[in-house]
Design a protein around this motif. Structure first.
Motif, PDB file in Angstrom:
ATOM      1  N   VAL A  38      -6.026  -2.638  -7.599  1.00 43.34           N
ATOM      2  CA  VAL A  38      -5.903  -2.462  -6.254  1.00 43.34           C
ATOM      3  C   VAL A  38      -6.584  -0.878  -5.900  1.00 43.34           C
ATOM      4  CG1 VAL A  38      -3.977  -1.061  -4.746  1.00 43.34           C
ATOM      5  CG2 VAL A  38      -3.202  -3.015  -6.514  1.00 43.34           C
ATOM      6  N   ILE A  39      -6.782   0.001  -6.578  1.00 37.40           N
ATOM      7  CA  ILE A  39      -7.518   1.131  -6.225  1.00 37.40           C
ATOM      8  C   ILE A  39      -8.836   0.953  -6.268  1.00 37.40           C
ATOM      9  CG2 ILE A  39      -7.899   3.620  -6.929  1.00 37.40           C
ATOM     10  CD1 ILE A  39      -4.937   3.192  -5.820  1.00 37.40           C
ATOM     11  N   SER A  40      -9.257  -0.073  -7.036  1.00 41.35           N
ATOM     12  CA  SER A  40     -10.534  -0.407  -6.974  1.00 41.35           C
ATOM     13  C   SER A  40     -10.973  -1.041  -5.528  1.00 41.35           C
ATOM     14  CB  SER A  40     -10.986  -1.511  -8.042  1.00 41.35           C
ATOM     15  OG  SER A  40     -12.308  -1.886  -7.910  1.00 41.35           O
ATOM     16  N   GLU A  41     -10.117  -1.927  -5.129  1.00 37.69           N
ATOM     17  CA  GLU A  41     -10.351  -2.532  -3.699  1.00 37.69           C
ATOM     18  C   GLU A  41     -10.090  -1.411  -2.677  1.00 37.69           C
ATOM     19  OE1 GLU A  41     -10.505  -5.963  -2.670  1.00 37.69           O
ATOM     20  OE2 GLU A  41     -11.882  -5.777  -4.535  1.00 37.69           O
ATOM     21  N   VAL A  42      -9.230  -0.603  -2.809  1.00 33.78           N
ATOM     22  CA  VAL A  42      -9.077   0.702  -1.747  1.00 33.78           C
ATOM     23  C   VAL A  42     -10.306   1.248  -1.927  1.00 33.78           C
ATOM     24  CG1 VAL A  42      -7.868   2.609  -1.491  1.00 33.78           C
ATOM     25  CG2 VAL A  42      -6.587   0.702  -2.200  1.00 33.78           C
ATOM     26  N   ARG A  43     -10.870   1.736  -2.915  1.00 26.66           N
ATOM     27  CA  ARG A  43     -11.984   2.425  -2.697  1.00 26.66           C
ATOM     28  C   ARG A  43     -13.336   1.759  -1.980  1.00 26.66           C
ATOM     29  NH1 ARG A  43     -13.201   6.903  -6.278  1.00 26.66           N
ATOM     30  NH2 ARG A  43     -15.310   6.124  -6.521  1.00 26.66           N
ATOM     31  N   ARG A  44     -13.232   0.511  -2.209  1.00 26.08           N
ATOM     32  CA  ARG A  44     -14.272  -0.252  -1.643  1.00 26.08           C
ATOM     33  C   ARG A  44     -14.098  -0.504  -0.248  1.00 26.08           C
ATOM     34  NH1 ARG A  44     -14.559  -5.646  -0.301  1.00 26.08           N
ATOM     35  NH2 ARG A  44     -12.959  -6.357  -1.485  1.00 26.08           N
ATOM     36  N   LEU A  64       7.617  -0.523  -5.219  1.00 25.38           N
ATOM     37  CA  LEU A  64       6.352   0.103  -5.394  1.00 25.38           C
ATOM     38  C   LEU A  64       6.061   1.093  -4.230  1.00 25.38           C
ATOM     39  CD1 LEU A  64       4.047  -2.821  -5.792  1.00 25.38           C
ATOM     40  CD2 LEU A  64       4.730  -0.774  -7.479  1.00 25.38           C
ATOM     41  N   ASP A  65       5.521   2.309  -4.191  1.00 23.70           N
ATOM     42  CA  ASP A  65       5.190   3.138  -3.297  1.00 23.70           C
ATOM     43  C   ASP A  65       3.702   3.719  -3.756  1.00 23.70           C
ATOM     44  OD1 ASP A  65       5.768   5.106  -5.207  1.00 23.70           O
ATOM     45  OD2 ASP A  65       7.220   6.084  -3.960  1.00 23.70           O
ATOM     46  N   ALA A  66       2.986   4.357  -2.817  1.00 23.73           N
ATOM     47  CA  ALA A  66       1.584   4.762  -3.347  1.00 23.73           C
ATOM     48  C   ALA A  66       1.738   5.788  -4.439  1.00 23.73           C
ATOM     49  CB  ALA A  66       0.731   5.401  -2.048  1.00 23.73           C
ATOM     50  N   PRO A  67       2.448   6.738  -4.579  1.00 21.30           N
ATOM     51  CA  PRO A  67       2.430   7.747  -5.614  1.00 21.30           C
ATOM     52  C   PRO A  67       2.921   7.184  -6.865  1.00 21.30           C
ATOM     53  CG  PRO A  67       3.665   8.892  -3.844  1.00 21.30           C
ATOM     54  CD  PRO A  67       3.517   7.341  -3.428  1.00 21.30           C
ATOM     55  N   LEU A  68       3.649   6.209  -6.905  1.00 26.93           N
ATOM     56  CA  LEU A  68       3.504   5.416  -8.166  1.00 26.93           C
ATOM     57  C   LEU A  68       2.402   4.512  -8.616  1.00 26.93           C
ATOM     58  CD1 LEU A  68       5.772   4.411 -10.208  1.00 26.93           C
ATOM     59  CD2 LEU A  68       6.437   2.311  -8.727  1.00 26.93           C
ATOM     60  N   ILE A  69       1.754   3.988  -7.651  1.00 26.09           N
ATOM     61  CA  ILE A  69       0.550   3.288  -7.990  1.00 26.09           C
ATOM     62  C   ILE A  69      -0.559   3.989  -8.510  1.00 26.09           C
ATOM     63  CG2 ILE A  69      -1.371   1.607  -6.807  1.00 26.09           C
ATOM     64  CD1 ILE A  69       1.007   0.765  -5.009  1.00 26.09           C
ATOM     65  N   PHE A  70      -0.730   5.175  -7.584  1.00 27.09           N
ATOM     66  CA  PHE A  70      -1.871   6.272  -8.148  1.00 27.09           C
ATOM     67  C   PHE A  70      -1.366   6.940  -9.829  1.00 27.09           C
ATOM     68  CE2 PHE A  70      -2.764   6.364  -3.679  1.00 27.09           C
ATOM     69  CZ  PHE A  70      -4.337   6.392  -4.054  1.00 27.09           C
TER      70      PHE A  70
END
Length: 319
Positions: free
Chosen positions: A234-240, A215-221
């Motif tokens: 993950v991204i929902s939590e990151v945005r919060r 896993l890396d950030a580009p793959l997650i996005f």
């Protein structure tokens, strides 16, 4: 026309360039920071690249500006205990002066970037500016009433180490718990994803990411854009958590504008900055200003280093 050398030290890449007093970057060369585990050889290589650029342009330069990840001892010109660097301590200014014979102005990388914003970007219109970088780590630079904030050691702006998680679920690269950088940076997002994959198994059924070891950030996005359940969580939590961080910035510094850079943010503006102002308003007591990507893009750090090398920022003099 005046000229200066500029060095942008990043956790991934180091960039060395030359520019002029119009803010033009005339040449930039880049190499991998982690190719050099020995700090002396690392600085020698910076000097070698810089001297090569000087030889090819054959111009006299005012000095050299350098931005580096912190924490720093700005008075001694040293990097100390940097969590994202291959070496923990580096007498950077002393060595660069020895190897190049030039005067050097030295600051935290995100502070250097806000200097670039102040002199060459959106900040030229404002007295109260905050620049935030979301990249391998998270950092910031701040002007209040036209004055650059530095602090006793030059670390008044370590916003990536704001505590955004009182549950202290993750440990930051600096060794402390609950820091913004541990969750929302390029290095933190994959660790956060692995953590959530373990504790939220019932919410991520069908995720193609949940058992991946690479896993890396580009793959997650990328997976987020395809609707992957783990990536969405993950991204929902990151945005919060980003909203918490930006709200703290608004409350602490009351800026007229916040500009955002760094590879994670600039490659995912549609995800991370879309409606961020509205989310920050849930937590900020001060009026929330525009929060927008920097127009200087990936060159903001080296543009700031150019401004420092030209001696434009009185709080960070050439020495």
């Amino acid at each position: 026309m005046k000229y200066a050398l500029a060095v942008d030290i990043g956790a991934t890449n180091t960039r060395v360039g030359i520019g002029n007093s119009d803010g033009e970057l005339l040449q930039i060369e880049s190499f991998k920071t982690w190719d050099f585990q020995d700090p002396l050889k690392y600085v020698e290589h910076i000097a070698r690249v810089a001297n090569g650029i000087l030889k090819s342009f054959n111009v006299e330069v005012v000095g050299m500006g350098v931005g580096s990840p912190g924490p720093l001892d700005i008075k001694k010109g040293e990097i100390i205990n940097a969590p994202n660097m291959p070496f923990k301590r580096l007498e950077l200014v002393k060595l660069l002066k020895e190897f190049t014979g030039l005067r050097v102005a030295f600051a935290n990388d995100a502070v250097t970037a806000v200097v670039g914003e102040r002199y060459w970007g959106e900040g030229s219109k404002h007295e109260n500016i905050v620049y935030v970088t979301i990249s391998t780590g998270i950092g910031g630079g701040v002007y209040v009433d036209g004055s650059l904030l530095l602090g006793k050691d030059g670390n008044a702006h370590e916003i990536g180490h704001l505590v955004v998680d009182s549950q202290e679920r993750l440990t930051c690269g600096c060794g402390k718990k609950g820091h913004w950088e541990a969750y929302s940076s390029g290095s933190g997002i994959p660790r956060f994803a692995r953590f959530l994959a373990e504790v939220e198994r019932e919410k991520i059924e069908g995720s193609v990411l949940k058992d991946r070891k690479d896993l890396d950030a580009p793959l997650i996005f990328e997976a987020y854009r395809k609707g992957d359940p783990l990536a969405l969580l993950v991204i929902s939590e990151v945005r919060r958590l980003n909203a918490y961080g930006f709200a703290a910035i608004v409350n602490y510094y009351d800026p007229e504008i916040i500009t955002v850079g760094g590879s994670v943010a600039l490659n995912n503006v549609d995800i991370l900055l879309n409606n961020i102002r509205g989310e920050v308003e849930k937590y900020a007591i001060n009026r929330v200003p525009d929060i927008k990507p920097t127009k200087l893009g990936q060159n903001i750090g080296i543009a700031g280093a150019l401004a420092l090398g030209l001696g434009l920022e009185p709080k960070i003099p050439l020495r």
